[in-house]
Write a protein that holds these residues in place. Structure first.
Motif, mmCIF file in Angstrom:
data_model
loop_
_atom_site.group_PDB
_atom_site.id
_atom_site.type_symbol
_atom_site.label_atom_id
_atom_site.label_comp_id
_atom_site.label_asym_id
_atom_site.label_seq_id
_atom_site.Cartn_x
_atom_site.Cartn_y
_atom_site.Cartn_z
ATOM 1 N N SER A 132 0.849 -1.196 0.000
ATOM 2 C CA SER A 132 0.000 0.000 0.000
ATOM 3 C C SER A 132 0.886 1.248 0.000
ATOM 4 C CB SER A 132 -0.872 0.000 1.250
ATOM 5 O OG SER A 132 -0.058 0.226 2.383
ATOM 6 N N GLY A 134 1.152 3.643 2.161
ATOM 7 C CA GLY A 134 1.800 3.859 3.451
ATOM 8 C C GLY A 134 2.971 2.911 3.665
ATOM 9 N N GLN A 135 2.777 1.632 3.267
ATOM 10 C CA GLN A 135 3.856 0.651 3.400
ATOM 11 C C GLN A 135 5.040 1.031 2.516
ATOM 12 O OE1 GLN A 135 1.530 -2.738 2.253
ATOM 13 N NE2 GLN A 135 1.165 -3.400 4.358
ATOM 14 N N ARG A 138 6.981 3.655 4.108
ATOM 15 C CA ARG A 138 7.794 3.112 5.204
ATOM 16 C C ARG A 138 9.068 2.472 4.671
ATOM 17 N NH1 ARG A 138 2.963 1.106 7.713
ATOM 18 N NH2 ARG A 138 3.623 -1.069 7.592
ATOM 19 N N LEU A 161 0.031 10.667 0.905
ATOM 20 C CA LEU A 161 -0.670 9.705 1.764
ATOM 21 C C LEU A 161 -1.989 10.272 2.278
ATOM 22 C CD1 LEU A 161 2.428 8.628 3.892
ATOM 23 C CD2 LEU A 161 1.499 7.498 1.864
ATOM 24 N N ASP A 162 -2.896 9.380 2.659
ATOM 25 C CA ASP A 162 -4.141 9.864 3.252
ATOM 26 C C ASP A 162 -3.872 10.360 4.677
ATOM 27 O OD1 ASP A 162 -4.590 7.616 5.183
ATOM 28 O OD2 ASP A 162 -4.664 6.467 3.328
ATOM 29 N N GLN A 164 -4.750 9.881 7.888
ATOM 30 C CA GLN A 164 -4.346 9.103 9.071
ATOM 31 C C GLN A 164 -3.013 8.399 8.855
ATOM 32 O OE1 GLN A 164 -6.898 8.599 7.091
ATOM 33 N NE2 GLN A 164 -7.878 6.608 7.337
ATOM 34 N N THR A 165 -2.748 7.936 7.615
ATOM 35 C CA THR A 165 -1.460 7.314 7.324
ATOM 36 C C THR A 165 -0.343 8.356 7.441
ATOM 37 O OG1 THR A 165 -2.641 5.974 5.698
ATOM 38 C CG2 THR A 165 -0.261 5.836 5.671
ATOM 39 N N ARG A 166 -0.646 9.578 6.977
ATOM 40 C CA ARG A 166 0.351 10.638 7.034
ATOM 41 C C ARG A 166 0.732 10.935 8.482
ATOM 42 N NH1 ARG A 166 -2.127 15.705 5.162
ATOM 43 N NH2 ARG A 166 -2.563 14.391 3.377
ATOM 44 N N MET A 169 2.910 8.195 9.804
ATOM 45 C CA MET A 169 4.257 8.269 9.226
ATOM 46 C C MET A 169 5.062 9.389 9.872
ATOM 47 S SD MET A 169 5.268 6.058 7.046
ATOM 48 C CE MET A 169 6.707 6.899 6.403
#
Lengths: 242, 244
Positions: A132, A134-135, A138, A161-162, A164-166, A169
């Motif tokens: 994804s 976010g992954q 990472r 990134l969206d 919540q992922t942002r 991160m």
């Protein structure tokens, strides 16, 4: 990692005689996060690329110095908005890219630690296409850390990134990059308000320092101070000095 | 891939073909019907197979040599400015010549045997392979090169670890195109001067008004080149997916 130095960029840049940014002085404090906030086209990415000694298409008249007097460009690790993962190589191979490009061996223990701390142990043999957004980011962060450089330059690293992922991160990056001199170029006032030990707003008129909230980074997204700072930054971006 | 659409379209084409032959009453030496061609194919199956093997050898050898030369040239062009300056104009110029016009001189130089046809196939596929791979090599996403620069990468390592793998899909496209061209090259070589091969068989049967045998050879060539293309396409995809 060697001790992180502070960095100062002083000068101006132009493209074919047209001024890109006016004479400015930007100082990054050693071991701290500095956010450079600005809209599109004000030259903030140029500032970052100058520090990384990457081609900019602009003529830079000035100098970039480190507090310890050593060269800057060979002590940086760089991470961009595009994760720049090689789609043909596994996660582990992407993380060890730097060593492979220099023809060096890498530290397997360090690779294991980074895979673990970035939550990538289960994905080490996967290709980037199977991950994804976010992954993937990472993996890019792990690759940046694998370089183990004292200066980290981040060019809108989380903007794809969206929300919540942002935020997740940002937390992870602050934790893992502690002790290094970090510069984040961003167009997101919220990001600057959360991450900056120092925040500079870059507009065509020049550079303005804005005092960040006193809380330690990464600041809580919902804290009143953070939100106040965010709105202050947005106003400055829109040209309304508060 | 689903099997039934090609089968259905083959049956359809055969029906149309038979319909034209029956409805116009055209002479068999001008256009034989599918059943006549099938009969000729069965009757001459050994002859056709022997010649098909020759043509296939020419195609495969042409592919291997042409692709290898194309890859080496593209790497040279991508890494050396001198090579680009010296060789690129020549490449473009030679490509504007009709390569078919060289077939007689190749036969003169290399004889009537296998190698003049291999050379023809090589000449035809060399440029598309070189050009596709070179294009891929110089269009490495700039972000990768920035990243490599900040990592103090060595130029040769950037080439092998980033530029070549990033260019493999382009090379694959060039090689797939070459798989089609190689057949054309080999057959043109055979037309100009050969005693063996499907192209030679076609010329010979045409000259003796054995149109049914000519069509049998032509259809064999068609099937062979489609199968060859599909194999090459499969191979390039498998190699492209491999972890580097």
């Amino acid at each position: 990692m060697t001790l992180a130095p502070g960095i100062t960029l002083q000068g101006q840049a132009s493209i074919e005689g047209r001024q890109l940014f006016a004479p400015l002085t930007l100082s990054l404090d050693a071991g701290r996060w500095t956010c450079l906030l600005g809209g599109s086209g004000v030259g903030k990415t140029t500032v970052l690329r100058l520090m990384a000694d990457l081609s900019t298409g602009a003529d830079f008249d000035g100098e970039i110095t480190a507090t310890d007097g050593e060269l800057v460009a060979d002590r940086i690790a760089y991470m961009a908005q595009d994760d720049l993962l090689m789609p043909w190589a596994s996660v582990a191979k992407n993380i060890t890219l730097g060593a492979r490009l220099r023809g060096q061996d890498w530290d397997e223990t360090r690779l294991e630690q980074l895979l673990q701390r970035c939550g990538l142990l289960a994905h080490r043999h996967k290709k980037p296409g199977e991950l994804s957004g976010g992954q993937r980011q990472r993996v890019a962060l792990a690759r940046t850390l694998m370089e183990d450089k004292p200066i980290i330059l981040l060019d809108e690293p989380f903007s794809a990134l969206d929300a919540q992922t942002r935020a997740a991160m940002q937390d992870l990056a602050v934790e893992l990059l502690s002790g290094r001199t970090v510069m984040v170029v961003t167009h997101d006032p919220g990001e600057a308000a959360r991450l900056g030990h120092a925040i500079h707003v870059m507009t065509p008129a020049g550079l303005t320092a804005v005092t960040p909230p006193t809380a330690e980074v990464p600041r809580a997204v919902e804290a009143l101070d953070t939100l106040m700072c965010q709105s202050e930054l947005l106003k400055r971006l829109m040209g309304q000095a508060a | 891939m689903k099997m039934w659409p090609p089968i259905a379209s083959t049956i359809f084409a055969l029906l149309v073909w038979q319909l034209i032959v029956t409805s116009t009453g055209v002479q068999p030496f001008l256009l034989p019907g599918p059943s006549v061609v099938a009969e000729a194919w069965w009757q001459h199956r050994v002859l056709i197979a022997e010649n098909a093997v020759i043509t296939l050898q020419e195609i495969v050898l042409g592919m291997i040599i042409g692709t290898a030369l194309g890859i080496v040239t593209a790497l040279q062009l991508a890494t050396s400015k001198t090579m680009r300056t010296l060789v690129q104009p020549i490449l473009v110029f030679t490509q504007s010549l009709p390569v078919f016009a060289l077939a007689p001189i190749l036969t003169l130089w290399l004889g009537f045997g296998l190698w003049s046809k291999v050379a023809m196939a090589v000449l035809i596929i060399y440029f598309p392979v070189t050009s596709a791979f070179f294009d891929g090599l110089i269009r490495t996403p700039p972000g990768y090169l920035d990243l490599a620069k900040t990592m103090q990468a060595k130029p040769m390592r950037i080439l092998w670890q980033i530029r070549v793998p990033a260019a493999l899909p382009s090379l694959g496209a060039g090689v797939r195109l070459a798989a089609v061209y190689a057949t054309i090259g080999a057959v043109i070589g055979e037309w100009v001067g050969a005693s063996k091969g499907l192209g030679a068989l076609m010329i010979m049967s045409n000259g003796r008004a054995k149109t049914d045998l000519m069509f049998a050879a032509l259809l064999t060539l068609g099937v062979m080149s489609v199968v060859f293309y599909l194999l090459v396409a499969k191979l390039t995809r498998v190699l492209g997916d491999r972890e580097t």
